[in-house]
Design a protein around this motif. Sequence first.
Motif, mmCIF file in Angstrom:
data_model
loop_
_atom_site.group_PDB
_atom_site.id
_atom_site.type_symbol
_atom_site.label_atom_id
_atom_site.label_comp_id
_atom_site.label_asym_id
_atom_site.label_seq_id
_atom_site.Cartn_x
_atom_site.Cartn_y
_atom_site.Cartn_z
ATOM 1 N N LEU A 129 37.446 14.486 52.898
ATOM 2 C CA LEU A 129 38.875 14.013 53.186
ATOM 3 C C LEU A 129 40.032 15.030 53.134
ATOM 4 O O LEU A 129 40.944 14.910 53.787
ATOM 5 C CB LEU A 129 39.192 12.713 52.373
ATOM 6 C CG LEU A 129 38.377 11.520 52.552
ATOM 7 C CD1 LEU A 129 38.689 10.298 51.704
ATOM 8 C CD2 LEU A 129 38.670 10.904 54.132
ATOM 9 N N ARG A 132 39.762 17.181 55.881
ATOM 10 C CA ARG A 132 40.684 16.624 57.042
ATOM 11 C C ARG A 132 42.041 16.338 56.813
ATOM 12 O O ARG A 132 42.749 16.454 57.724
ATOM 13 C CB ARG A 132 40.005 15.202 57.221
ATOM 14 C CG ARG A 132 38.735 14.941 57.816
ATOM 15 C CD ARG A 132 38.172 13.483 57.799
ATOM 16 N NE ARG A 132 36.789 13.511 58.393
ATOM 17 C CZ ARG A 132 36.358 12.344 58.369
ATOM 18 N NH1 ARG A 132 36.965 11.220 57.961
ATOM 19 N NH2 ARG A 132 35.146 12.384 58.748
ATOM 20 N N TRP A 133 42.668 16.229 55.503
ATOM 21 C CA TRP A 133 44.078 16.280 55.231
ATOM 22 C C TRP A 133 44.680 17.345 55.600
ATOM 23 O O TRP A 133 45.823 17.316 56.122
ATOM 24 C CB TRP A 133 44.140 15.703 53.798
ATOM 25 C CG TRP A 133 45.825 15.620 53.548
ATOM 26 C CD1 TRP A 133 46.630 14.665 53.543
ATOM 27 C CD2 TRP A 133 46.479 16.783 53.028
ATOM 28 N NE1 TRP A 133 47.791 14.882 53.127
ATOM 29 C CE2 TRP A 133 47.875 16.156 52.532
ATOM 30 C CE3 TRP A 133 46.236 17.987 52.254
ATOM 31 C CZ2 TRP A 133 48.834 16.903 52.045
ATOM 32 C CZ3 TRP A 133 47.356 18.619 51.773
ATOM 33 C CH2 TRP A 133 48.571 18.127 51.721
ATOM 34 N N GLU A 134 44.114 18.608 55.226
ATOM 35 C CA GLU A 134 44.505 19.857 55.745
ATOM 36 C C GLU A 134 44.773 20.099 57.029
ATOM 37 O O GLU A 134 45.489 20.652 57.539
ATOM 38 C CB GLU A 134 43.737 21.022 54.707
ATOM 39 C CG GLU A 134 44.135 20.990 53.472
ATOM 40 C CD GLU A 134 43.314 22.148 52.768
ATOM 41 O OE1 GLU A 134 42.144 22.323 53.107
ATOM 42 O OE2 GLU A 134 43.991 22.797 51.818
ATOM 43 N N CYS A 170 43.799 13.343 58.388
ATOM 44 C CA CYS A 170 43.566 12.353 57.399
ATOM 45 C C CYS A 170 44.996 12.055 56.757
ATOM 46 O O CYS A 170 45.571 13.119 56.582
ATOM 47 C CB CYS A 170 42.372 12.642 56.229
ATOM 48 S SG CYS A 170 42.797 11.686 54.696
ATOM 49 N N PHE A 171 45.336 10.722 56.634
ATOM 50 C CA PHE A 171 46.733 10.512 56.209
ATOM 51 C C PHE A 171 46.479 10.367 54.684
ATOM 52 O O PHE A 171 45.508 9.940 54.231
ATOM 53 C CB PHE A 171 47.306 9.277 56.694
ATOM 54 C CG PHE A 171 47.766 9.771 58.131
ATOM 55 C CD1 PHE A 171 48.967 9.930 58.622
ATOM 56 C CD2 PHE A 171 46.564 9.401 59.136
ATOM 57 C CE1 PHE A 171 49.140 10.320 60.025
ATOM 58 C CE2 PHE A 171 46.716 9.846 60.572
ATOM 59 C CZ PHE A 171 48.136 10.206 61.103
ATOM 60 N N LEU A 172 47.602 10.301 53.982
ATOM 61 C CA LEU A 172 47.824 10.224 52.425
ATOM 62 C C LEU A 172 47.083 8.895 52.163
ATOM 63 O O LEU A 172 46.502 8.888 51.146
ATOM 64 C CB LEU A 172 49.112 10.403 51.937
ATOM 65 C CG LEU A 172 49.439 11.795 51.882
ATOM 66 C CD1 LEU A 172 51.081 11.875 51.283
ATOM 67 C CD2 LEU A 172 48.544 12.416 50.787
ATOM 68 N N LEU A 193 43.499 9.269 51.939
ATOM 69 C CA LEU A 193 42.959 10.196 50.845
ATOM 70 C C LEU A 193 43.019 9.540 49.488
ATOM 71 O O LEU A 193 42.048 9.722 48.708
ATOM 72 C CB LEU A 193 44.121 11.431 50.878
ATOM 73 C CG LEU A 193 43.862 12.530 50.105
ATOM 74 C CD1 LEU A 193 42.324 13.168 50.411
ATOM 75 C CD2 LEU A 193 44.878 13.527 50.166
ATOM 76 N N ARG A 211 51.263 12.424 56.315
ATOM 77 C CA ARG A 211 50.246 13.476 56.468
ATOM 78 C C ARG A 211 50.744 14.315 55.374
ATOM 79 O O ARG A 211 49.543 14.969 54.620
ATOM 80 C CB ARG A 211 50.376 14.266 58.005
ATOM 81 C CG ARG A 211 49.839 13.286 58.755
ATOM 82 C CD ARG A 211 50.432 13.783 60.434
ATOM 83 N NE ARG A 211 51.838 13.796 60.315
ATOM 84 C CZ ARG A 211 52.447 14.387 61.142
ATOM 85 N NH1 ARG A 211 52.305 14.570 62.413
ATOM 86 N NH2 ARG A 211 53.897 14.413 60.960
ATOM 87 N N THR A 212 51.902 14.909 55.070
ATOM 88 C CA THR A 212 52.242 15.743 54.071
ATOM 89 C C THR A 212 52.642 15.685 52.723
ATOM 90 O O THR A 212 53.036 16.394 52.077
ATOM 91 C CB THR A 212 53.081 16.796 54.799
ATOM 92 O OG1 THR A 212 54.539 15.994 55.152
ATOM 93 C CG2 THR A 212 52.689 17.415 56.331
#
Lengths: 223, 491
Positions: free
Chosen positions: A53, A56-58, A62-64, A67, B283-284
């Motif tokens: 995950l 994928r986030w990087e 994948c969204f927070l 995660l 996302r960030t």
Amino acid sequence: MEKKLKGFLEECYNAVLEGDKQKAEKLATEAVKSGYDPYLVIENGLVQGIEKLGERWEQGTCFLPELVLGAEAVKAGISILQEPILKSKAGRKNLPRVIIGTIEGDIHDIGKTLVATMLSANGFEVIDLGVDVKSDNFVKMAKKYEPKFLCLSSLLTTTMQNEIRVIEGLKKANLRKKLKVMVGGAPASLSWAKEIGADLYAENAISAVKVAQREIGHESKRK
Amino acid sequence: MNRRPKLELLDKRRIEQIIDDALELLSKVGVFVENKEGLKLLDEAGAKIDKKKKRVHIKSELVQRCLKSAPKEIKVYDRVGRLALDLKGYNIHFDPGSAALWIYDLKKDKIREPVTSDLIRFAQLTDGLKYLKAQSTALIPSDVPKEIADRYRLFISLLYSSKPVVTGTFVKEGFEVMRDMLVSIRGSEDDLRREPLAIFDCCPSPPLKWSDLTCQNLIDCAKSGIPAELVSMPLTGATAPVTLTGALIQHTAENLSGIVIHQLAQKGSPIIYGGSPACFDMRTGTTPMGAIETMMIDSSYNQIGKYFGLPTHAYMGLSDSKTLDYQSGLESGIGAILAGLSGINVISGPGMLDFESCQSMEKLVIDNEICGMAYRLIEGIAFRKEPPFLELFKEEYLEKGFLTSPHTLKWFKEEVFFPSQVIDRFNLGEWLKKGKKTAVWRANELIEKIISSKSFDELSTEKKNELFKIIQSDAKKYGFDQELKKRFKSL
């Protein structure tokens, strides 16, 4: 058996990818009953899921919220798998311990909690002191729990200066060399870390895990 | 009258629904207050306080009473005493985004920590930019003890620009020193109350919390009559509900709770309905100010503030880009124009990059043009009655063109906004001949011209010395007075 175990680990991995806490708990309970090696289940099942995950986030896929759900599934699984470890003769392997908190005067919670969650999902023992933590309390807790890492979070330019006091307190208590201080939060930076004499800086939760793992010489077992 | 173009995302029914929900939220869930004096004020006003949780349940009647006593217009004057900001209705005023940790150094192409000389140049530049109606304590100096950074910024601002200042404190002790500086310019506390020179930002922490410091700021501002600016910052899906409506309900409740504390501390003190919400990036994990949804929340809460009849504020016209590029321009442009159309009274943002972290002097110069365009836009289209329209199309003009017709000569300067050299409108040949410069470098050239023109109103030596005395006696507590004396030898 071998094949069955492989399939089981795959299920654990998928439970994390899906962020399914209940499934992770169910699988962990099953693992304990079946007598699977709990370390194997944690490291080759659950943790690999959270690492995936993170990857994928990087990449931005994948969204927070996903995660965090994944990390919570890992945490739930670990807490069940820990029971037989604690009971076994060998006892519990010493997980690297982290103390984390938001600095005095600052009541921002979200970033700090995210880092705490990601660290514990990646095999760290995390003691979360919460928000608006007085510098004395950081020092007191560091003395009591002897962590490997002390993580300081701040979201405001106004409160980050209180981090200096923590470092001074650690020095006075002769604790400074016994642990690594990591800083993070919107106004923090590598140069800020250097300026106040902290050891480490992480720009986000995933990076905090990587930085901490690098410090303890842990290499990711990512597939 | 020209029709003033307006942006209104909410209709009256929706506004009232959001307010009703916010009032219910305040009454049933309440707001966390950490400050003793704040809790006391609320307790005395009859609010129900859950002492264990420090959560205050505020009834609608109390909110209505406090809304009634809050002034509907706030006038802010420059250092010389001229009216600079008339905060009411759909009037708009731009000021630079404030409290940046970094400054973008164009020539070195580097983001670095600001020092005193940057603060001085920034104040001088802001003073010379026509469409910025106020300055702000835009940069946090890295070359002073962190404990006094808040008032040191104000000291520099007051010395090097006569525009009123949007500012704020970092620590409780900061307020008194900053107030003393403002009083020393005006002459007395009463004069400062009559002609405010600064606006202080007061930020609740989302969701629904007033920390000890920020609540104290609010109370201090109320008592001294310095306009307070509420900066409520719900982050969708992170520190507030993810829907824009959900974030608006929370924002409304946070602002209303601030107004209650403020008006209880001093009835009739000036307060601005504002904020710095953001559409949290899933996302960030960052808080993009350039996101269109962020601007939609800003524009909408401004409508709610207007519904209450209060002056409004927002952080718009800034960018999340880390450098001066297409993104920095488009986000700032969209923000400033939407803010203008929304009629937000105080628009803080010009110059800012990297969310709210990095200031750029070149961007400030470019953004000044955007602000100029926004002012032009809201003037709308004029209908000039003279001369009768058929006369405009005389045979003579149809043949020779309109360039020198009396009608053209009379109106061309009125109808059209002329940007500075920052905006390129030459033909290709001219542009090539002038060295193929980008807007950023044209802005860079302009900075020196503006700063060296020194056209601003100097503060009298006597006032300068008074200001210096205040900051010096404060600096002494932190062992910084000698260094300060070295830096400002003439004072």
